[in-house]
Motif scaffolding. Structure first.
Motif, PDB file in Angstrom:
ATOM      1  N   SER A   6       1.007  -1.045  -0.100  1.00 59.38           N
ATOM      2  CA  SER A   6      -0.129  -0.186  -0.024  1.00 59.38           C
ATOM      3  C   SER A   6       0.919   1.306   0.084  1.00 59.38           C
ATOM      4  CB  SER A   6      -0.827   0.114   1.141  1.00 59.38           C
ATOM      5  OG  SER A   6      -1.578   1.187   1.428  1.00 59.38           O
ATOM      6  N   ASP A  33      -4.357   3.802  -1.775  1.00 62.12           N
ATOM      7  CA  ASP A  33      -5.859   4.189  -1.061  1.00 62.12           C
ATOM      8  C   ASP A  33      -6.157   5.740  -1.405  1.00 62.12           C
ATOM      9  OD1 ASP A  33      -6.012   1.828   0.740  1.00 62.12           O
ATOM     10  OD2 ASP A  33      -3.850   2.258   1.231  1.00 62.12           O
ATOM     11  N   HIS A  64      -8.135   1.761  -4.240  1.00 59.64           N
ATOM     12  CA  HIS A  64      -9.133   1.392  -3.175  1.00 59.64           C
ATOM     13  C   HIS A  64      -9.807   2.808  -2.887  1.00 59.64           C
ATOM     14  CE1 HIS A  64      -9.733   0.040   1.270  1.00 59.64           C
ATOM     15  NE2 HIS A  64     -10.845   0.275   0.717  1.00 59.64           N
ATOM     16  N   PRO A 139     -11.144   1.396   7.998  1.00 56.66           N
ATOM     17  CA  PRO A 139     -10.596   2.074   6.861  1.00 56.66           C
ATOM     18  C   PRO A 139     -10.315   3.554   7.514  1.00 56.66           C
ATOM     19  CG  PRO A 139     -12.648   1.686   6.275  1.00 56.66           C
ATOM     20  CD  PRO A 139     -12.622   0.884   7.305  1.00 56.66           C
ATOM     21  N   GLY A 140      -9.082   3.867   6.939  1.00 58.36           N
ATOM     22  CA  GLY A 140      -8.716   5.593   7.067  1.00 58.36           C
ATOM     23  C   GLY A 140      -7.424   5.688   7.579  1.00 58.36           C
ATOM     24  N   GLY A 143      -1.043   1.220   9.799  1.00 57.10           N
ATOM     25  CA  GLY A 143      -0.527   1.068  11.161  1.00 57.10           C
ATOM     26  C   GLY A 143      -1.628   0.622  12.237  1.00 57.10           C
ATOM     27  N   ASP A 173      -7.148  -6.282   3.718  1.00 54.09           N
ATOM     28  CA  ASP A 173      -6.325  -5.147   3.806  1.00 54.09           C
ATOM     29  C   ASP A 173      -6.425  -4.692   5.349  1.00 54.09           C
ATOM     30  OD1 ASP A 173      -5.270  -2.580   3.357  1.00 54.09           O
ATOM     31  OD2 ASP A 173      -7.106  -1.863   2.106  1.00 54.09           O
ATOM     32  N   GLY A 175      -3.646  -4.308   8.780  1.00 58.19           N
ATOM     33  CA  GLY A 175      -2.883  -4.912  10.067  1.00 58.19           C
ATOM     34  C   GLY A 175      -2.138  -5.980   9.625  1.00 58.19           C
ATOM     35  N   GLY A 195       0.708  -2.100   4.099  1.00 54.62           N
ATOM     36  CA  GLY A 195       1.389  -1.046   4.105  1.00 54.62           C
ATOM     37  C   GLY A 195       2.377  -0.858   5.061  1.00 54.62           C
ATOM     38  N   SER A 196       2.280  -0.578   6.398  1.00 56.09           N
ATOM     39  CA  SER A 196       3.238  -0.468   7.333  1.00 56.09           C
ATOM     40  C   SER A 196       4.169  -1.549   7.485  1.00 56.09           C
ATOM     41  CB  SER A 196       2.666   0.107   8.521  1.00 56.09           C
ATOM     42  OG  SER A 196       1.814  -0.878   9.008  1.00 56.09           O
TER      43      SER A 196
HETATM   44  C1  DX5 Z   1      -6.462   1.535   5.288  1.00 54.23           C
HETATM   45  C2  DX5 Z   1      -5.944   1.183   4.019  1.00 54.23           C
HETATM   46  C3  DX5 Z   1      -4.960   0.248   4.124  1.00 54.23           C
HETATM   47  C4  DX5 Z   1      -3.711   0.729   4.752  1.00 54.23           C
HETATM   48  C5  DX5 Z   1      -3.104  -0.467   5.316  1.00 54.23           C
HETATM   49  O1  DX5 Z   1      -7.544   2.263   5.529  1.00 54.23           O
HETATM   50  O2  DX5 Z   1      -6.956   0.811   3.213  1.00 54.23           O
HETATM   51  O3  DX5 Z   1      -4.756  -0.076   2.567  1.00 54.23           O
HETATM   52  O4  DX5 Z   1      -2.719   1.324   3.885  1.00 54.23           O
HETATM   53  O5  DX5 Z   1      -2.102  -0.090   6.186  1.00 54.23           O
HETATM   54  P1  DX5 Z   1      -1.393  -1.244   7.236  1.00 54.23           P
HETATM   55  O6  DX5 Z   1      -0.803  -2.363   6.294  1.00 54.23           O
HETATM   56  O7  DX5 Z   1      -0.409  -0.454   7.695  1.00 54.23           O
HETATM   57  O8  DX5 Z   1      -2.436  -1.885   8.111  1.00 54.23           O
END
Ligand code: DX5
Ligand code: ZN
Length: 214
Positions: A6, A33, A64, A139-140, A143, A173, A175, A195-196
């Motif tokens: 991400s 995102d 997304h 979502p939003g 991390g 998607d 964590g 992502g993180s």
């Molecule tokens: C959250 C996004 C994700 C986010 C995931 O709203 O839709 O795609 O980037 O980030 P991690 O992998 O850090 O949870």
């Protein structure tokens, strides 16, 4: 396992370098995102950024949209060169029509569900979908911690896909790390967004490879 890092967790001051790293990695897609500050309590980036990213990446774009009425932007997402357009079921009043227009625009259609939305709300459209994205956090934000109940949801979605003869992939998607990713793989996920975990790793390419081998 399909891996979709991400962009949200990339270094926005060094996007070209991070995208070059992804080009040289085992990542399958690049997850983008888009947040509007209305559907979710955060604002990320929009089409001008995705267009710039599209010129640099060699990976298909998985866009997304965490925005209200995403059907207004099917043409814009297509013009960015997206391969997959992901819309939230909760944000579409006429989801069937939205999925049709995504297909007419030549993209794969994916529908995203928030943690509180049951997979059964897709029973009558699952046969038309290329992918379902299950949010394993609200979502939003990047991390956040993986919501364990998602594992049961993946299993229920897998059964629904089989019972309806759908070809939809299951993407998860939020964590995702090596441990939660392994649990998702065991439960039946086809694709993982991270992502993180990827961008916070000392060796992002190794983190991507670890997920790819699940
Ligand atoms: C959250 C996004 C994700 C986010 C995931 O709203 O839709 O795609 O980037 O980030 P991690 O992998 O850090 O949870
Ligand atoms: Zn996402």
């Amino acid at each position: 396992m399909i891996v979709a890092p991400s962009l949200l967790s990339a270094d926005f001051g060094r996007l070209a370098e991070d995208i070059a790293m992804l080009n040289d990695s085992q990542a399958d897609w690049l997850h983008c995102d888009v947040m509007d500050g209305v559907f979710v309590p955060n604002i990320s980036f929009g089409f001008p950024v995705i267009e710039a990213v599209a010129k640099l990446t060699q990976k298909p774009l998985d866009v997304h949209l965490m925005i209200v009425d995403p059907d207004r932007y099917v043409g814009r997402v297509r013009d960015c060169g997206a391969a997959v357009m992901n819309v939230h079921a909760e944000a579409c009043t006429h989801l069937h029509r939205t999925v049709q227009s995504i297909h007419q625009a030549g993209m794969k259609a994916a529908v995203t569900l928030n943690p509180a939305s049951p997979v059964e709300m897709l029973t009558d459209i699952i046969g038309d979908l290329d992918m379902v994205l299950l949010m394993s956090v609200n979502p939003g934000f990047g991390g956040q911690s993986f919501i364990e109940r998602t594992l049961n949801k993946i299993r229920r979605l897998r059964r629904l896909i089989e019972s309806e003869g759908s070809k939809a992939l299951i993407e998860v998607d939020g964590g995702i790390n090596l441990a939660t990713g392994a649990s998702c793989a065991e439960a039946g996920a086809d694709a993982l967004v991270a992502g993180s975990y990827v961008f916070g790793a000392p060796d992002p390419k190794a983190a991507i490879a670890g997920l790819a081998n699940l």
